[in-house]
Scaffold this active site. Structure first.
Site, mmCIF file in Angstrom:
data_model
loop_
_atom_site.group_PDB
_atom_site.id
_atom_site.type_symbol
_atom_site.label_atom_id
_atom_site.label_comp_id
_atom_site.label_asym_id
_atom_site.label_seq_id
_atom_site.Cartn_x
_atom_site.Cartn_y
_atom_site.Cartn_z
ATOM 1 N N CYS A 1 0.819 -1.209 0.000
ATOM 2 C CA CYS A 1 0.000 0.000 0.000
ATOM 3 C C CYS A 1 0.858 1.266 0.000
ATOM 4 O O CYS A 1 1.660 1.473 0.913
ATOM 5 C CB CYS A 1 -0.917 -0.005 1.221
ATOM 6 S SG CYS A 1 -1.841 1.529 1.450
ATOM 7 N N LYS B 1 -14.328 1.040 5.239
ATOM 8 C CA LYS B 1 -13.268 0.174 4.738
ATOM 9 C C LYS B 1 -12.261 -0.122 5.849
ATOM 10 O O LYS B 1 -12.024 0.704 6.726
ATOM 11 C CB LYS B 1 -12.554 0.839 3.566
ATOM 12 C CG LYS B 1 -13.425 1.058 2.352
ATOM 13 C CD LYS B 1 -12.603 1.589 1.185
ATOM 14 C CE LYS B 1 -11.941 2.908 1.521
ATOM 15 N NZ LYS B 1 -11.080 3.407 0.438
ATOM 16 N N TYR B 2 -11.665 -1.287 5.761
ATOM 17 C CA TYR B 2 -10.668 -1.717 6.749
ATOM 18 C C TYR B 2 -9.293 -1.558 6.117
ATOM 19 O O TYR B 2 -8.748 -2.480 5.513
ATOM 20 C CB TYR B 2 -10.937 -3.159 7.161
ATOM 21 C CG TYR B 2 -12.324 -3.359 7.728
ATOM 22 C CD1 TYR B 2 -12.609 -2.993 9.044
ATOM 23 C CD2 TYR B 2 -13.347 -3.883 6.951
ATOM 24 C CE1 TYR B 2 -13.885 -3.156 9.568
ATOM 25 C CE2 TYR B 2 -14.621 -4.052 7.471
ATOM 26 C CZ TYR B 2 -14.882 -3.689 8.780
ATOM 27 O OH TYR B 2 -16.152 -3.851 9.295
ATOM 28 N N THR B 3 -8.749 -0.352 6.249
ATOM 29 C CA THR B 3 -7.561 0.022 5.489
ATOM 30 C C THR B 3 -6.310 0.101 6.355
ATOM 31 O O THR B 3 -6.363 0.172 7.578
ATOM 32 C CB THR B 3 -7.777 1.398 4.837
ATOM 33 O OG1 THR B 3 -8.044 2.352 5.871
ATOM 34 C CG2 THR B 3 -8.944 1.365 3.872
ATOM 35 N N GLU C 1 -5.343 7.909 8.782
ATOM 36 C CA GLU C 1 -5.134 8.890 7.709
ATOM 37 C C GLU C 1 -3.634 9.126 7.531
ATOM 38 O O GLU C 1 -2.989 9.794 8.344
ATOM 39 C CB GLU C 1 -5.847 10.195 8.032
ATOM 40 C CG GLU C 1 -5.577 11.330 7.058
ATOM 41 C CD GLU C 1 -5.709 10.924 5.605
ATOM 42 O OE1 GLU C 1 -4.668 10.893 4.910
ATOM 43 O OE2 GLU C 1 -6.836 10.611 5.169
ATOM 44 N N SER C 2 -3.079 8.587 6.452
ATOM 45 C CA SER C 2 -1.634 8.629 6.260
ATOM 46 C C SER C 2 -1.094 10.046 6.160
ATOM 47 O O SER C 2 0.013 10.337 6.638
ATOM 48 C CB SER C 2 -1.253 7.846 5.005
ATOM 49 O OG SER C 2 -1.807 8.442 3.844
ATOM 50 N N TYR D 1 -5.127 5.160 -9.548
ATOM 51 C CA TYR D 1 -6.282 4.353 -9.158
ATOM 52 C C TYR D 1 -7.509 4.736 -9.980
ATOM 53 O O TYR D 1 -8.333 3.876 -10.324
ATOM 54 C CB TYR D 1 -6.576 4.534 -7.666
ATOM 55 C CG TYR D 1 -5.584 3.833 -6.777
ATOM 56 C CD1 TYR D 1 -5.811 2.532 -6.338
ATOM 57 C CD2 TYR D 1 -4.413 4.462 -6.367
ATOM 58 C CE1 TYR D 1 -4.898 1.877 -5.527
ATOM 59 C CE2 TYR D 1 -3.496 3.823 -5.567
ATOM 60 C CZ TYR D 1 -3.747 2.530 -5.145
ATOM 61 O OH TYR D 1 -2.830 1.882 -4.346
#
Length: 348
Positions: A72, A149-151, A167-168, A215
């Site tokens: 990711c 979502k499971y991110t 949150e990156s 994406y």
């Protein structure tokens, strides 16, 4: 990144009091509008680690754990900041397995799963803190009413047994500024005050057209949204090439947050996005400045350890059956990013 509706419990609520959910789980490939365009939903866990007195989340060594996938790019930029800032001893991390698997019996959701042992999948490990099997389980531990979502990334607080942030963009800011007293490279500032406006401006178009742009190309289900996304992607890549022909980094002579955010997409471009997401108008290695720039950042101490190309390729080619139904992984191009680059010319 994820979009959720969350009913928060008081911090420190025992995990046994946090009920599990019976909701329909989603992934990024479900975020397609009727037009055929991919639209990414925002994150929800948005707490902030701060040195300010009275902060719930203080920057304490050994308190936090980062859950990532090497595949990711959003998670990888968090790991990159950890490595560059020298936070390895202060913050631990675990990587999940690269390929999505079923996350719950009786549920069709496919997502991030931990390795069952240290040897099952090189580079992946079991969950060392809660002993759970999936990233989904972590979200269920942290929230009573999670429906998104499971991110990854997931920044976990060991003390309060909850998610600080997923949150990156905000996690990297915390790593950049809030742990300087315990970071080995505390003086390094990737978001300096005098460049913040410029970094923010660059981040915006890099995200919309490149980071998320690939994406939008890959997940488009109709020709028109794909065409729009691919045009914007290559306009932005051409713009980056032009900027990097004149200066060493995106915002001048110093490495900044904007460079790390761009790098995580560039390092995946020729190996994955050009093929899997149909971003093949021009390869990264056909852009001399962008290609050498990518090699330079890869060679920054600590950065190469954040790039696991085996995980990257296994995930993309193996986790999106609507794009690659047979899960075949291309053998090439196996680019050597440790090869010499020419970016030192800007320091002469």
């Amino acid at each position: 990144m994820s979009s959720v509706v969350r009913l928060s419990l008081p911090l420190g609520t025992p995990r046994l009091l946090r009920p599990s959910l019976c909701t329909m789980a989603r992934t990024a490939v479900d975020e397609i509008e009727k037009s055929g365009a991919f639209v990414r939903s925002p994150s929800t866990f948005r707490n902030f680690i701060s040195r300010d007195q009275g902060s719930t989340f203080l920057p304490e060594s050994g308190r936090y754990h980062l859950y990532i996938s090497y595949a990711c790019p959003w998670a990888s930029r968090c790991l990159s900041f950890m490595k560059i800032k020298g936070l390895d001893k202060a913050i631990s991390f675990t990587s999940v397995k690269p390929k999505w698997e079923r996350t719950k019996e009786g549920d069709a959701h496919m997502g991030w799963v931990f390795s069952a042992s240290d040897t099952e999948e090189p580079g992946a490990e079991p969950d060392p803190l809660n002993g759970v099997k999936t990233i989904r389980d972590l979200y269920d531990l942290a929230s009573a009413n999670y429906s998104g979502k499971y991110t990854v990334p997931v920044l976990w607080d060991k003390k309060l047994e909850t998610i600080v942030s997923n949150e990156s963009a905000e996690i990297i800011r915390m790593f950049n500024s809030e742990f300087n007293d315990i970071a080995e490279n505390g003086d390094l500032d990737l978001y300096p005050q005098h460049l913040r406006a410029q970094v923010d401006e660059v981040n915006e178009w890099i995200y919309n057209r490149i980071n998320n742009g690939v994406y939008r190309c890959g997940f488009a289900t109709k020709q028109e949204p794909y065409d729009q996304a691919i045009d914007k992607l290559y306009e932005a890549l051409d713009k980056c090439e032009e900027i990097l022909a004149k200066q060493r980094y995106l915002c001048g002579s110093s490495l900044t947050e904007a460079d790390i955010r761009l790098f995580v997409t560039l390092i995946r471009f020729d190996e994955v996005y050009a093929v899997h997401f149909k971003c093949n108008k021009k390869l990264l290695r056909e852009y001399p400045n962008l290609f050498n720039y990518t090699k330079e950042i890869f060679q920054i101490p600590g950065m190469s350890s954040t790039v696991n190309m085996d995980h990257i390729k296994k995930h993309y080619y193996g986790s999106h059956p609507s794009i690659n139904p047979y899960g075949i992984i291309p053998q090439g191009p196996n680019i050597d990013y440790s090869a010499p680059h020419d970016r030192e010319r800007f320091s002469l």
